[in-house]
Motif scaffolding. Structure first.
Motif, PDB file in Angstrom:
ATOM      1  N   PHE A   1       0.988  -1.126  -0.233  1.00 33.78           N
ATOM      2  CA  PHE A   1       0.120  -0.063  -0.095  1.00 33.78           C
ATOM      3  C   PHE A   1       0.943   1.283  -0.058  1.00 33.78           C
ATOM      4  CE2 PHE A   1      -4.100  -2.443   1.439  1.00 33.78           C
ATOM      5  CZ  PHE A   1      -4.646  -1.774   0.307  1.00 33.78           C
ATOM      6  N   THR A   2       1.819   1.415   0.526  1.00 33.55           N
ATOM      7  CA  THR A   2       2.806   2.369   0.842  1.00 33.55           C
ATOM      8  C   THR A   2       3.320   2.700  -0.403  1.00 33.55           C
ATOM      9  OG1 THR A   2       3.254   2.040   3.151  1.00 33.55           O
ATOM     10  CG2 THR A   2       4.749   3.368   1.921  1.00 33.55           C
ATOM     11  N   GLU A   3       3.930   1.804  -1.188  1.00 35.65           N
ATOM     12  CA  GLU A   3       4.425   1.952  -2.555  1.00 35.65           C
ATOM     13  C   GLU A   3       3.397   2.224  -3.582  1.00 35.65           C
ATOM     14  OE1 GLU A   3       7.293   2.155  -5.690  1.00 35.65           O
ATOM     15  OE2 GLU A   3       7.389   2.335  -3.336  1.00 35.65           O
ATOM     16  N   LEU A   4       2.081   1.690  -3.332  1.00 35.55           N
ATOM     17  CA  LEU A   4       1.046   2.237  -4.244  1.00 35.55           C
ATOM     18  C   LEU A   4       0.755   3.488  -4.211  1.00 35.55           C
ATOM     19  CD1 LEU A   4      -1.242  -0.910  -3.927  1.00 35.55           C
ATOM     20  CD2 LEU A   4       0.079  -0.286  -6.023  1.00 35.55           C
ATOM     21  N   GLY A   5       0.807   3.984  -2.836  1.00 36.21           N
ATOM     22  CA  GLY A   5       0.315   5.487  -2.679  1.00 36.21           C
ATOM     23  C   GLY A   5       1.733   6.366  -3.132  1.00 36.21           C
ATOM     24  N   ARG A   6       2.816   5.733  -3.049  1.00 37.84           N
ATOM     25  CA  ARG A   6       3.875   6.526  -3.746  1.00 37.84           C
ATOM     26  C   ARG A   6       4.101   6.940  -5.093  1.00 37.84           C
ATOM     27  NH1 ARG A   6       8.803   6.466  -5.933  1.00 37.84           N
ATOM     28  NH2 ARG A   6       8.671   4.188  -6.523  1.00 37.84           N
ATOM     29  N   ARG A   7       3.313   5.864  -5.928  1.00 38.67           N
ATOM     30  CA  ARG A   7       3.240   5.699  -7.216  1.00 38.67           C
ATOM     31  C   ARG A   7       2.176   6.424  -7.685  1.00 38.67           C
ATOM     32  NH1 ARG A   7       5.417   0.286  -9.891  1.00 38.67           N
ATOM     33  NH2 ARG A   7       7.265  -0.219  -8.502  1.00 38.67           N
TER      34      ARG A   7
ATOM     35  N   ALA B   1      -7.802   3.647  -9.408  1.00 43.34           N
ATOM     36  CA  ALA B   1      -8.584   2.500 -10.111  1.00 43.34           C
ATOM     37  C   ALA B   1      -8.498   2.486 -11.493  1.00 43.34           C
ATOM     38  CB  ALA B   1     -10.022   2.825  -9.346  1.00 43.34           C
ATOM     39  N   GLY B   2      -8.530   1.292 -11.865  1.00 36.91           N
ATOM     40  CA  GLY B   2      -8.135   0.925 -13.259  1.00 36.91           C
ATOM     41  C   GLY B   2      -6.699   0.463 -13.542  1.00 36.91           C
ATOM     42  N   GLN B   3      -5.871   0.628 -12.523  1.00 36.35           N
ATOM     43  CA  GLN B   3      -4.532   0.213 -12.714  1.00 36.35           C
ATOM     44  C   GLN B   3      -4.142  -0.775 -11.801  1.00 36.35           C
ATOM     45  OE1 GLN B   3      -2.984   4.397 -11.857  1.00 36.35           O
ATOM     46  NE2 GLN B   3      -1.862   3.983 -13.809  1.00 36.35           N
ATOM     47  N   GLU B   4      -5.165  -1.699 -11.532  1.00 36.19           N
ATOM     48  CA  GLU B   4      -4.953  -3.041 -10.821  1.00 36.19           C
ATOM     49  C   GLU B   4      -3.816  -3.976 -11.215  1.00 36.19           C
ATOM     50  OE1 GLU B   4      -9.249  -1.357  -9.981  1.00 36.19           O
ATOM     51  OE2 GLU B   4      -7.817  -1.668 -11.730  1.00 36.19           O
ATOM     52  N   ASP B   5      -3.532  -4.008 -12.429  1.00 41.35           N
ATOM     53  CA  ASP B   5      -2.690  -4.826 -12.833  1.00 41.35           C
ATOM     54  C   ASP B   5      -1.032  -4.479 -12.173  1.00 41.35           C
ATOM     55  OD1 ASP B   5      -3.057  -2.463 -14.510  1.00 41.35           O
ATOM     56  OD2 ASP B   5      -1.512  -3.348 -15.972  1.00 41.35           O
ATOM     57  N   LEU B   6      -1.034  -3.134 -11.824  1.00 34.24           N
ATOM     58  CA  LEU B   6       0.197  -2.932 -11.265  1.00 34.24           C
ATOM     59  C   LEU B   6       0.471  -3.288  -9.792  1.00 34.24           C
ATOM     60  CD1 LEU B   6       0.653   1.005 -12.566  1.00 34.24           C
ATOM     61  CD2 LEU B   6       1.686  -1.309 -13.364  1.00 34.24           C
ATOM     62  N   ILE B   7      -0.518  -3.908  -9.187  1.00 28.58           N
ATOM     63  CA  ILE B   7      -0.554  -4.123  -7.552  1.00 28.58           C
ATOM     64  C   ILE B   7       0.481  -5.431  -7.709  1.00 28.58           C
ATOM     65  CG2 ILE B   7      -1.922  -5.287  -5.811  1.00 28.58           C
ATOM     66  CD1 ILE B   7      -3.977  -3.581  -6.726  1.00 28.58           C
ATOM     67  N   ASP B   8       0.255  -6.161  -8.682  1.00 26.77           N
ATOM     68  CA  ASP B   8       1.124  -7.457  -8.698  1.00 26.77           C
ATOM     69  C   ASP B   8       2.646  -7.254  -9.006  1.00 26.77           C
ATOM     70  OD1 ASP B   8      -0.888  -9.479  -8.110  1.00 26.77           O
ATOM     71  OD2 ASP B   8      -1.472  -9.160 -10.353  1.00 26.77           O
ATOM     72  N   GLU B   9       2.624  -6.216  -9.802  1.00 29.57           N
ATOM     73  CA  GLU B   9       4.139  -5.607 -10.097  1.00 29.57           C
ATOM     74  C   GLU B   9       4.703  -5.040  -8.901  1.00 29.57           C
ATOM     75  OE1 GLU B   9       5.959  -1.871 -12.419  1.00 29.57           O
ATOM     76  OE2 GLU B   9       4.352  -2.935 -13.628  1.00 29.57           O
ATOM     77  N   VAL B  10       4.068  -4.243  -8.216  1.00 29.45           N
ATOM     78  CA  VAL B  10       4.744  -3.666  -7.130  1.00 29.45           C
ATOM     79  C   VAL B  10       4.958  -4.611  -5.962  1.00 29.45           C
ATOM     80  CG1 VAL B  10       3.991  -2.140  -4.907  1.00 29.45           C
ATOM     81  CG2 VAL B  10       3.530  -1.364  -7.100  1.00 29.45           C
ATOM     82  N   ALA B  11       4.040  -5.672  -5.774  1.00 25.75           N
ATOM     83  CA  ALA B  11       4.459  -6.681  -4.862  1.00 25.75           C
ATOM     84  C   ALA B  11       5.719  -7.506  -5.182  1.00 25.75           C
ATOM     85  CB  ALA B  11       3.351  -7.903  -4.630  1.00 25.75           C
TER      86      ALA B  11
END
Length: 334
Positions: A307-313, A317-327
């Motif tokens: 979550f912290t990294e998603l917030g930094r970036r 919504a609509g960019q759900e595919d980036l969640i796996d990339e961040v993890a």
């Protein structure tokens, strides 16, 4: 004190909490109960709105037409049916179909700095003779002045009410007061506020919005919604009535509707857990929670760090595919 319109998003925003799987009996039961309480507007649809059912963000159990026809038939009295659409997911054809199903209020949504994408769709809503509203998503990502400018732009396109969504549950009351106050000063139409409860501020933020001049306030029964949920409808109305505001809603009947929601719509009421707080602090869309938990588990990393990294970036919504990339990137860095 003036009259307020409480906009009930239980059957739309609440869908996020159950992966958009509400069925016909559930929709009918809650719509009947909310309508019996005199709720002014009941919004229905996929959690992300018209046309949004997809592999990317989740397939709904029912198609849009079935959902809308079910709820329209269940509503009685003066309760109007509302829908939500975001250009890119929904289209003009979706709006026209919603109108044919009896929708009366259409919310057109866009990212907080992109009201320009609403122009054509707001025009279609007005052409159809429906009430056109405009809301800015992830509104914490910009300041009061820019939000006021974007709301002015939406009003110039024909929006008959404009406002902001605290999509990540990030605001404190002072944040809301500044933003709503700036919007109220900039437009001549009613102003909308939609809160989320990640930091346990949803009702307080909604009260702050009313104090700053907002006249349309969103809420969901039992706070039904993604992550920590939305503003609790029954708690909000109780507070507003105690403050002397008129809503036209019968509170005892609304409490019964909340019981229906609790018993028939949700596996469990939303709770403010560690992940929800992390999401609110990071300013990340609450609906990401299930996907973040799955991605963090698969990568063997802490979901709070995701979550912290998603917030930094500044992922939206609509960019759900980036969640796996961040993890995966966090795993690689570790």
């Amino acid at each position: 004190m003036g009259h307020l319109i409480v906009h009930d998003a239980t059957l739309r925003d609440g869908q996020h909490a159950v992966q958009h799987q509400l069925d016909v009996p559930q929709l009918r039961a809650y719509a009947q109960a909310a309508s019996a309480a005199g709720v002014p507007v009941v919004e229905v649809g996929h959690g992300n709105g018209l046309g949004a059912s997809s592999h990317q963000i989740g397939y709904a159990r029912l198609d849009d037409t079935t959902m809308l026809e079910t709820v329209r038939q269940a509503l009685t009295g003066s309760t109007r049916m509302g829908v939500f659409m975001a250009p890119g997911w929904g289209t003009g054809a979706d709006i026209r179909q919603a109108a044919s199903c009896g929708a009366q209020v259409v919310r057109v949504a866009a990212h907080c700095t992109e009201a320009n994408v609403m122009r054509r769709h707001l025009g279609i809503v007005r052409e159809l003779g429906l009430e056109a509203q405009a809301v800015l998503l992830m509104s914490h990502m910009t300041g009061a002045e820019r939000l006021a400018e974007e709301c002015q732009r939406a009003a110039s396109y024909g929006a008959q009410a404009v406002g902001i969504m605290d999509s990540a549950g990030h605001y404190l009351p002072a944040d809301v007061t500044a933003r709503i106050g700036a919007i109220v000063a900039a437009v001549d139409v009613p102003v909308i506020f939609h809160g989320h409860n990640n930091l346990s501020m949803a009702v307080a933020n909604s009260v702050a919005a009313v104090g700053a001049g907002a006249r349309v306030i969103d809420a969901c029964a039992r706070g039904f919604g993604a992550g920590a949920g939305n503003t609790s409808l029954e708690a909000l109305v109780a507070v507003l009535h105690r403050m002397g505001h008129e809503t036209g809603i019968a509170l005892p009947a609304l409490l019964r509707a909340a019981d229906v929601a609790h018993e028939q719509l949700m596996d469990a009421p939303p709770v403010i857990d560690s992940v929800s707080v992390a999401s609110g602090l990071a300013g990340v869309f609450s609906g990401f929670k299930p996907r973040v938990l799955d991605a963090a588990r698969a990568a063997g990393v802490d979901p709070l760090e995701v979550f912290t990294e998603l917030g930094r970036r500044q992922i939206v919504a609509g960019q759900e595919d980036l969640i796996d990339e961040v993890a995966r990137s966090l795993r690689a860095a570790a």
